[in-house]
Design a protein around this motif. Structure first.
Motif, short mmCIF file in Angstrom:
data_model
loop_
_atom_site.label_atom_id
_atom_site.label_comp_id
_atom_site.label_asym_id
_atom_site.label_seq_id
_atom_site.Cartn_x
_atom_site.Cartn_y
_atom_site.Cartn_z
N MET A 94 2.07 -45.24 6.48
CA MET A 94 3.20 -44.47 6.94
C MET A 94 3.23 -43.12 6.21
SD MET A 94 7.17 -45.40 6.30
CE MET A 94 8.07 -45.33 7.80
N ILE A 95 3.33 -42.05 6.96
CA ILE A 95 3.40 -40.70 6.40
C ILE A 95 4.87 -40.29 6.33
CG2 ILE A 95 2.82 -38.28 6.74
CD1 ILE A 95 0.24 -39.21 8.09
N LYS A 96 5.25 -39.74 5.16
CA LYS A 96 6.62 -39.26 5.01
C LYS A 96 6.63 -37.94 4.25
CE LYS A 96 8.34 -40.97 0.68
NZ LYS A 96 9.57 -41.10 0.02
N SER A 97 7.69 -37.19 4.43
CA SER A 97 7.86 -35.94 3.71
C SER A 97 8.29 -36.22 2.28
CB SER A 97 8.92 -35.08 4.39
OG SER A 97 8.48 -34.68 5.66
N LEU A 98 7.83 -35.38 1.36
CA LEU A 98 8.25 -35.49 -0.04
C LEU A 98 9.46 -34.61 -0.27
CD1 LEU A 98 4.80 -35.23 -1.87
CD2 LEU A 98 6.16 -37.28 -1.49
N ARG A 99 10.35 -35.07 -1.11
CA ARG A 99 11.48 -34.24 -1.53
C ARG A 99 10.97 -33.20 -2.53
NH1 ARG A 99 14.98 -39.11 -3.24
NH2 ARG A 99 14.40 -40.37 -1.47
N THR A 100 11.74 -32.15 -2.72
CA THR A 100 11.34 -31.08 -3.63
C THR A 100 11.05 -31.62 -5.02
OG1 THR A 100 12.58 -29.44 -2.38
CG2 THR A 100 12.01 -28.87 -4.65
N LYS A 101 11.89 -32.50 -5.54
CA LYS A 101 11.66 -33.01 -6.90
C LYS A 101 10.38 -33.85 -6.99
CE LYS A 101 14.38 -37.25 -7.15
NZ LYS A 101 15.45 -37.95 -7.82
N GLU A 102 9.99 -34.52 -5.90
CA GLU A 102 8.72 -35.25 -5.88
C GLU A 102 7.55 -34.26 -5.86
OE1 GLU A 102 9.80 -39.27 -3.41
OE2 GLU A 102 9.83 -37.36 -2.31
N GLY A 103 7.73 -33.15 -5.14
CA GLY A 103 6.71 -32.11 -5.12
C GLY A 103 6.52 -31.47 -6.48
N ILE A 104 7.63 -31.23 -7.16
CA ILE A 104 7.56 -30.67 -8.51
C ILE A 104 6.86 -31.63 -9.45
CG2 ILE A 104 8.98 -30.07 -10.53
CD1 ILE A 104 10.92 -28.71 -8.52
N ARG A 105 7.13 -32.91 -9.32
CA ARG A 105 6.47 -33.91 -10.16
C ARG A 105 4.95 -33.87 -9.95
NH1 ARG A 105 8.34 -38.74 -8.30
NH2 ARG A 105 10.39 -38.12 -9.02
N LEU A 106 4.51 -33.77 -8.70
CA LEU A 106 3.08 -33.69 -8.41
C LEU A 106 2.48 -32.41 -9.00
CD1 LEU A 106 0.66 -34.94 -6.84
CD2 LEU A 106 1.37 -33.56 -4.90
N LEU A 107 3.19 -31.31 -8.85
CA LEU A 107 2.76 -30.03 -9.41
C LEU A 107 2.67 -30.11 -10.94
CD1 LEU A 107 2.16 -27.22 -8.22
CD2 LEU A 107 4.57 -26.68 -8.51
N ARG A 108 3.68 -30.71 -11.55
CA ARG A 108 3.76 -30.81 -13.01
C ARG A 108 2.68 -31.72 -13.60
NH1 ARG A 108 8.61 -33.86 -14.00
NH2 ARG A 108 7.17 -35.58 -13.86
N ASP A 109 2.29 -32.76 -12.86
CA ASP A 109 1.37 -33.75 -13.40
C ASP A 109 -0.11 -33.41 -13.20
OD1 ASP A 109 3.55 -35.20 -14.22
OD2 ASP A 109 3.44 -36.67 -12.59
N ASN A 110 -0.40 -32.26 -12.62
CA ASN A 110 -1.78 -31.88 -12.34
C ASN A 110 -2.06 -30.48 -12.87
OD1 ASN A 110 -3.04 -34.10 -10.57
ND2 ASN A 110 -0.97 -33.86 -9.78
#
Length: 151
Positions: free
Chosen positions: A1-17
Protein backbone atom coordinates in the motif's frame (compact mmCIF):
# COMPACT_ATOMS: atom_id res chain seq x y z
CA UNK A 1 0.00 0.00 0.00
CA UNK A 2 1.36 3.42 -1.02
CA UNK A 3 0.62 6.38 1.23
CA UNK A 4 1.69 9.99 1.52
CA UNK A 5 4.16 10.93 4.24
CA UNK A 6 3.44 13.75 6.64
CA UNK A 7 5.92 16.62 6.79
CA UNK A 8 7.40 15.42 10.10
CA UNK A 9 7.97 11.94 8.59
CA UNK A 10 9.70 13.60 5.63
CA UNK A 11 11.90 15.60 7.96
CA UNK A 12 12.81 12.41 9.83
CA UNK A 13 13.89 10.77 6.55
CA UNK A 14 15.88 13.88 5.61
CA UNK A 15 17.48 14.04 9.07
CA UNK A 16 18.46 10.36 9.17
CA UNK A 17 20.35 10.33 5.86
CA UNK A 18 23.22 12.18 4.21
CA UNK A 19 23.10 11.20 0.52
CA UNK A 20 20.46 12.68 -1.76
CA UNK A 21 19.84 13.74 -5.34
CA UNK A 22 19.91 17.47 -6.00
CA UNK A 23 17.66 18.70 -8.81
CA UNK A 24 18.25 22.04 -10.52
CA UNK A 25 17.60 23.75 -13.85
CA UNK A 26 20.40 24.82 -16.19
CA UNK A 27 19.73 26.54 -19.52
CA UNK A 28 16.15 25.28 -19.47
CA UNK A 29 17.09 21.64 -18.82
CA UNK A 30 16.63 19.63 -15.62
CA UNK A 31 19.67 18.05 -13.97
CA UNK A 32 19.85 15.63 -11.06
CA UNK A 33 23.14 14.88 -9.29
CA UNK A 34 24.00 12.95 -6.13
CA UNK A 35 25.28 15.02 -3.22
CA UNK A 36 26.30 14.63 0.38
CA UNK A 37 24.08 16.87 2.52
CA UNK A 38 23.18 17.56 6.13
CA UNK A 39 19.74 18.54 7.37
CA UNK A 40 20.07 21.45 9.83
CA UNK A 41 17.11 21.30 12.20
CA UNK A 42 17.81 24.72 13.72
CA UNK A 43 17.14 26.47 10.40
CA UNK A 44 14.98 23.80 8.70
CA UNK A 45 17.42 23.81 5.81
CA UNK A 46 19.78 21.57 3.88
CA UNK A 47 23.51 22.26 4.09
CA UNK A 48 26.00 21.31 1.42
CA UNK A 49 29.12 22.44 -0.33
CA UNK A 50 30.67 22.16 -3.76
CA UNK A 51 33.52 23.31 -5.94
CA UNK A 52 32.93 26.00 -8.53
CA UNK A 53 31.27 24.62 -11.65
CA UNK A 54 28.11 23.82 -13.56
CA UNK A 55 25.92 23.02 -10.54
CA UNK A 56 26.87 26.15 -8.64
CA UNK A 57 26.43 28.38 -11.68
CA UNK A 58 23.01 26.87 -12.39
CA UNK A 59 21.81 27.31 -8.79
CA UNK A 60 22.97 30.93 -8.76
CA UNK A 61 21.00 31.52 -11.95
CA UNK A 62 17.81 29.73 -10.83
CA UNK A 63 17.62 29.45 -7.06
CA UNK A 64 14.61 27.06 -7.01
CA UNK A 65 15.99 23.57 -6.34
CA UNK A 66 14.87 20.25 -4.88
CA UNK A 67 16.54 17.43 -2.99
CA UNK A 68 15.27 13.85 -3.28
CA UNK A 69 16.11 11.38 -0.53
CA UNK A 70 14.99 7.78 -0.29
CA UNK A 71 15.38 4.59 1.69
CA UNK A 72 14.67 1.48 -0.36
CA UNK A 73 14.61 -1.98 1.22
CA UNK A 74 12.69 -3.69 -1.59
CA UNK A 75 10.16 -3.03 -4.34
CA UNK A 76 7.41 -3.21 -1.70
CA UNK A 77 9.19 -1.44 1.17
CA UNK A 78 10.47 2.09 0.55
CA UNK A 79 10.16 5.76 1.54
CA UNK A 80 11.00 8.76 -0.61
CA UNK A 81 10.78 12.53 -0.08
CA UNK A 82 11.26 15.61 -2.19
CA UNK A 83 12.34 18.78 -0.36
CA UNK A 84 11.67 21.88 -2.45
CA UNK A 85 13.61 24.98 -1.51
CA UNK A 86 15.62 28.06 -2.33
CA UNK A 87 19.40 28.01 -2.85
CA UNK A 88 21.52 30.43 -0.84
CA UNK A 89 25.32 30.75 -1.14
CA UNK A 90 27.07 31.35 2.18
CA UNK A 91 30.29 33.21 2.88
CA UNK A 92 32.66 34.21 5.64
CA UNK A 93 32.34 33.02 9.22
CA UNK A 94 28.80 31.72 8.67
CA UNK A 95 30.04 29.46 5.85
CA UNK A 96 32.89 28.14 8.01
CA UNK A 97 30.59 27.53 10.97
CA UNK A 98 27.99 25.70 8.87
CA UNK A 99 30.63 23.64 7.02
CA UNK A 100 31.82 22.45 10.43
CA UNK A 101 28.20 21.67 11.44
CA UNK A 102 27.78 19.79 8.12
CA UNK A 103 30.92 17.70 8.72
CA UNK A 104 30.05 16.85 12.34
CA UNK A 105 26.45 16.07 11.44
CA UNK A 106 27.34 13.72 8.60
CA UNK A 107 29.97 11.99 10.75
CA UNK A 108 27.34 11.39 13.45
CA UNK A 109 24.87 9.92 10.93
CA UNK A 110 27.56 7.61 9.52
CA UNK A 111 28.48 6.47 13.02
CA UNK A 112 24.83 5.80 13.93
CA UNK A 113 23.89 4.03 10.68
CA UNK A 114 27.12 2.35 9.60
CA UNK A 115 29.04 2.01 12.89
CA UNK A 116 32.06 3.71 11.29
CA UNK A 117 33.84 6.77 12.66
CA UNK A 118 35.13 8.89 9.76
CA UNK A 119 38.29 10.78 10.68
CA UNK A 120 37.85 13.54 8.13
CA UNK A 121 35.31 15.00 5.73
CA UNK A 122 37.30 13.65 2.75
CA UNK A 123 36.25 10.10 3.72
CA UNK A 124 32.63 10.83 2.78
CA UNK A 125 32.96 13.71 0.35
CA UNK A 126 35.30 13.98 -2.61
CA UNK A 127 35.07 17.78 -2.92
CA UNK A 128 37.50 18.26 -0.03
CA UNK A 129 40.24 16.78 -2.23
CA UNK A 130 39.89 19.76 -4.57
CA UNK A 131 42.52 22.50 -4.16
CA UNK A 132 39.76 25.15 -4.42
CA UNK A 133 38.06 26.62 -1.38
CA UNK A 134 34.68 24.90 -1.05
CA UNK A 135 31.53 26.91 -1.68
CA UNK A 136 29.13 26.34 1.20
CA UNK A 137 25.43 26.59 0.48
CA UNK A 138 22.09 26.25 2.18
CA UNK A 139 18.74 25.25 0.75
CA UNK A 140 15.94 26.88 2.71
CA UNK A 141 13.12 24.34 2.65
CA UNK A 142 9.78 25.61 1.41
CA UNK A 143 7.89 22.30 1.19
CA UNK A 144 8.46 18.59 1.75
CA UNK A 145 6.39 15.95 -0.02
CA UNK A 146 6.82 12.21 0.21
CA UNK A 147 5.46 8.72 -0.32
CA UNK A 148 6.03 5.36 1.23
CA UNK A 149 5.15 1.79 0.45
CA UNK A 150 5.03 -0.90 3.08
CA UNK A 151 4.12 -4.57 2.75
Amino acid sequence: MIKSLRTKEGIRLLRDNYIGHLAFISQGNPYVVPITYYYDETSNSILGYSAEGHKMNAMRENRSVSLEVDEISSVNNWRSILAHGVFEELQGSEAKFLLHRFAQGVKNIILRKEKIIPKSISEFSSKMNSPETPIVFRIRIVEITGKQRKP
